[in-house]
Scaffold this motif. Structure first.
Motif, PDB file in Angstrom:
ATOM      1  N   ILE A  79       7.815  14.661   1.410  1.00 19.45           N
ATOM      2  CA  ILE A  79       7.087  15.365   1.197  1.00 19.45           C
ATOM      3  C   ILE A  79       5.890  15.882  -0.383  1.00 19.45           C
ATOM      4  N   ASP A  80       4.804  14.770   0.228  1.00 19.39           N
ATOM      5  CA  ASP A  80       3.642  14.938  -1.026  1.00 19.39           C
ATOM      6  C   ASP A  80       2.178  16.095  -0.804  1.00 19.39           C
ATOM      7  N   ILE A  81       2.000  16.511   0.720  1.00 19.10           N
ATOM      8  CA  ILE A  81       1.011  17.221   0.456  1.00 19.10           C
ATOM      9  C   ILE A  81       1.032  18.248   1.773  1.00 19.10           C
ATOM     10  N   LYS A  97       4.896  19.396  -5.373  1.00 15.63           N
ATOM     11  CA  LYS A  97       3.704  19.426  -3.930  1.00 15.63           C
ATOM     12  C   LYS A  97       2.734  19.863  -4.253  1.00 15.63           C
ATOM     13  N   GLN A  98       1.856  19.021  -4.156  1.00 11.30           N
ATOM     14  CA  GLN A  98       0.314  19.812  -3.897  1.00 11.30           C
ATOM     15  C   GLN A  98      -0.169  20.053  -2.624  1.00 11.30           C
ATOM     16  N   VAL A  99      -1.028  21.257  -2.172  1.00  7.50           N
ATOM     17  CA  VAL A  99      -1.121  22.394  -0.966  1.00  7.50           C
ATOM     18  C   VAL A  99      -2.142  21.842  -0.922  1.00  7.50           C
ATOM     19  N   VAL A 100      -3.083  21.979   0.307  1.00 13.47           N
ATOM     20  CA  VAL A 100      -4.372  22.271   0.949  1.00 13.47           C
ATOM     21  C   VAL A 100      -4.283  23.555   1.482  1.00 13.47           C
ATOM     22  N   THR A 101      -5.508  24.260   1.848  1.00 22.40           N
ATOM     23  CA  THR A 101      -5.277  25.066   2.683  1.00 22.40           C
ATOM     24  C   THR A 101      -6.604  25.998   3.843  1.00 22.40           C
ATOM     25  N   ALA A 102      -7.004  26.145   4.127  1.00 22.43           N
ATOM     26  CA  ALA A 102      -7.880  26.808   4.877  1.00 22.43           C
ATOM     27  C   ALA A 102      -8.480  28.784   4.326  1.00 22.43           C
ATOM     28  N   ASN A 103      -7.254  29.272   4.342  1.00 18.07           N
ATOM     29  CA  ASN A 103      -6.960  30.305   3.970  1.00 18.07           C
ATOM     30  C   ASN A 103      -7.469  31.055   2.911  1.00 18.07           C
ATOM     31  N   LYS A 104      -8.521  31.242   3.797  1.00 17.06           N
ATOM     32  CA  LYS A 104     -10.023  32.970   2.404  1.00 17.06           C
ATOM     33  C   LYS A 104      -9.221  33.378   2.406  1.00 17.06           C
ATOM     34  N   ALA A 105      -8.537  34.461   3.180  1.00 13.09           N
ATOM     35  CA  ALA A 105      -7.971  35.713   3.241  1.00 13.09           C
ATOM     36  C   ALA A 105      -7.270  35.764   1.929  1.00 13.09           C
ATOM     37  N   LEU A 106      -6.282  34.771   1.939  1.00  8.53           N
ATOM     38  CA  LEU A 106      -5.374  34.885   0.762  1.00  8.53           C
ATOM     39  C   LEU A 106      -5.442  33.896  -0.293  1.00  8.53           C
ATOM     40  N   ILE A 107      -6.945  33.245  -0.652  1.00  7.53           N
ATOM     41  CA  ILE A 107      -7.228  32.969  -1.997  1.00  7.53           C
ATOM     42  C   ILE A 107      -8.109  34.130  -2.412  1.00  7.53           C
ATOM     43  N   MET A 148       0.411  -0.885  -0.630  1.00  3.68           N
ATOM     44  CA  MET A 148      -0.449  -0.136   0.650  1.00  3.68           C
ATOM     45  C   MET A 148       0.635   1.409   0.493  1.00  3.68           C
ATOM     46  N   ARG A 149       0.750   1.850  -0.763  1.00  3.91           N
ATOM     47  CA  ARG A 149       1.481   3.512  -1.201  1.00  3.91           C
ATOM     48  C   ARG A 149       1.267   4.283   0.246  1.00  3.91           C
ATOM     49  N   GLN A 150       2.142   4.708   0.858  1.00  5.64           N
ATOM     50  CA  GLN A 150       2.020   6.310   1.824  1.00  5.64           C
ATOM     51  C   GLN A 150       2.138   6.735   1.162  1.00  5.64           C
ATOM     52  N   VAL A 151       1.304   8.113   1.338  1.00  2.00           N
ATOM     53  CA  VAL A 151       1.318   9.395   1.149  1.00  2.00           C
ATOM     54  C   VAL A 151       1.721  10.720   2.457  1.00  2.00           C
ATOM     55  N   ASN A 152       3.058  11.559   2.039  1.00  2.00           N
ATOM     56  CA  ASN A 152       3.458  11.373   3.097  1.00  2.00           C
ATOM     57  C   ASN A 152       2.858  13.763   3.576  1.00  2.00           C
ATOM     58  N   VAL A 153       1.873  13.695   4.319  1.00  2.00           N
ATOM     59  CA  VAL A 153       2.147  15.263   4.482  1.00  2.00           C
ATOM     60  C   VAL A 153       1.925  15.746   5.705  1.00  2.00           C
ATOM     61  N   GLY A 154       2.686  16.898   5.547  1.00  2.24           N
ATOM     62  CA  GLY A 154       2.994  18.300   6.281  1.00  2.24           C
ATOM     63  C   GLY A 154       2.330  18.937   6.856  1.00  2.24           C
ATOM     64  N   VAL A 155       1.339  19.047   7.989  1.00  6.02           N
ATOM     65  CA  VAL A 155       0.879  20.130   8.034  1.00  6.02           C
ATOM     66  C   VAL A 155       1.781  21.819   9.087  1.00  6.02           C
ATOM     67  N   LEU A 156       0.899  22.547   8.412  1.00  4.79           N
ATOM     68  CA  LEU A 156       1.822  24.084   8.556  1.00  4.79           C
ATOM     69  C   LEU A 156       0.764  25.171   9.686  1.00  4.79           C
ATOM     70  N   GLY A 157       1.292  25.017  11.040  1.00  5.96           N
ATOM     71  CA  GLY A 157       0.362  24.992  11.446  1.00  5.96           C
ATOM     72  C   GLY A 157      -0.666  24.706  12.432  1.00  5.96           C
TER      73      GLY A 157
END
Length: 438
Positions: free
Chosen positions: A73-75, A98-108, A1-10
């Motif tokens: 890091i993948d995501i 890298k793939q990126v995920v955010t919840a930062n509405k002001a930035l977007i 099974m593939r491992q996807v590495n995630v790094g959380v900032l904050g």
């Protein structure tokens, strides 16, 4: 099974929720995704505070750049917030493939066009479901579920703080200040609530939704914004007598050659499902050609609801990585070459229904003078109530209008305010009512 590495900032409130879901629901996620979501790093300048989560040694670090530059890091999940270091980290991660995920509405809302272009150029996914509506899948709905629809309009309650305050005023007759203090005590409002109560947070979210729905560049600066700090409990009470609730609404409408984009307190009829959305809840009603009308409803903020939306993006991107389909869904819903500038209709050019309240002296002829000025400006009255005298001696005159042009309304109200028979500035609240007549 593939491992996807995630790094959380904050590792603040939402970051903690994301980490908790990734760890506590790890087996569930593995069964649903078919990959191991491995939390490799959590970066935060505060590495001492106990968040109630036990991390493996070496996971918690104080260097966010270590995370975005790690080749394993993948995501990258940005939970820092703001438009400074967060933008720098996101763009660096994207440039590194890298793939990126955010919840930062002001930035977007402020820099989403730049980020979307960078993601397309570097062939990566950029997920931001949690930036609008918390746990409500509004972005997924617009980008995917409604992809075959022409969206006519979106009307939403997108700020839980404002909705809580307006609910408390309506239920208890509290003043704005009293309801705000209660919201702060309950944890629904920040110590400095300006971003929420003056409508700016809602405007950020509307800017994002308009881009997704109409194929326009994100345009925050031309959105008309009016907050709720000036709302008087008496107007909420009068609204109820007419069969309306007062909500802070984000309104986006397709006018063909322009888009309406406005945020302001609005009266909506009791029959509208949005009127029953109370407390800190959020909701969005969408009108489109194929589905007619649909509504999403849920928690718009909070550690776990928002964390849930972030994890949904992590899972979507992981599935794209597994199938080699990164970039399958355009970041801003439309293909980059199809996105163009669409002007936002100036608020003075909109046509809608209105509620007015005038504080007038108690003498004959007052109503006819006010009505005459309105008529001279092409404003037709649908209903008028003259209320009992208030303590200061003025008589409240409350009116509902048929559809009128905003510029004419402002011109008429200025003329009325200059009359010596009016003792205070007129009050205006816009009305969204499909059955309100023309």
């Amino acid at each position: 099974m593939r491992q996807v590495n995630v790094g959380v900032l904050g590792f603040g409130t939402v970051g903690t929720g994301v980490v908790r879901i990734l760890l506590e629901n790890n087996h569930l996620l593995k069964a649903r995704v078919g990959a191991e979501l491995n939390l490799k790093y959590v970066a935060d300048i505060d590495t001492e505070t106990d968040r109630g989560i036990r991390l493996a040694p070496g996971v918690l670090v104080n260097d966010a750049f270590k995370v975005v530059t790690d080749p394993d890091i993948d995501i990258v999940v940005e939970m820092i917030g703001g438009e400074g270091i967060a933008k720098e980290l996101i763009l660096k991660a994207i440039e590194g493939g890298k793939q990126v995920v955010t919840a930062n509405k002001a930035l977007i809302a402020g820099h989403g066009n730049t980020i979307a272009r960078a993601a397309a150029e570097n062939g990566v996914d950029f997920g931001y479901e949690a930036s609008v509506g918390g746990c409500m899948p509004i972005i997924k709905s617009v980008r995917e579920s409604l992809v075959g629809n022409r969206i006519h309009s979106m009307v939403g309650i997108l700020n839980g703080t404002c909705n809580y305050i307006l609910t408390r005023i309506a239920e208890s007759g509290s003043t704005f200040a009293e309801a705000l203090a209660e919201a702060q005590a309950e944890g629904f409002a920040e110590a400095d609530p300006t971003l929420d109560v003056e409508g700016f947070d809602t405007a950020h979210k509307l800017a994002i939704l308009n881009a997704l729905a109409y194929g326009m560049e994100i345009n925050l600066h031309d959105i008309y914004v009016e907050g709720i700090s000036g709302i008087d409990p008496v107007d909420i009470a009068y609204a109820g007598e007419f069969g309306y609730k007062v909500k802070l609404l984000a309104i986006g409408k397709d006018n063909g050659d322009s888009v309406e984009a406005r945020v302001h307190p609005t009266m909506i009829p009791f029959a509208d499902p949005l009127s029953s959305v109370s407390g800190s809840l959020n909701a969005v009603s969408i009108s489109a050609d194929a589905v007619d009308r649909m509504m999403l409803y849920g928690r718009g903020a909070g550690m776990m609801p928002t964390g849930s939306a972030v994890v949904s993006d992590i899972v979507d991107i992981t599935r794209n990585l597994l199938t080699g389909s990164v970039g399958r869904i355009p970041v801003l819903s439309y293909q980059p070459e199809a996105i163009h500038k669409i002007p936002i209709l100036p608020v003075d050019a909109i046509h809608t229904h209105y509620y007015f309240r005038f504080a007038a002296v108690d003498q004959p002829g007052v109503l006819s003078k006010i009505s005459g000025i309105l008529g001279d400006n092409g404003i037709s009255i649908r209903s008028v109530h003259q209320k009992g005298r208030r303590s200061e001696g003025a008589v409240p005159i409350v009116m509902l209008t048929h559809r009128a042009r905003e510029a004419a309304v402002k011109r008429a109200l200025k003329e009325i305010a200059d009359l010596d028979i009016v003792s205070d500035l007129p009050v205006l609240i816009r009305i969204e009512d499909e059955n309100g007549g023309e």
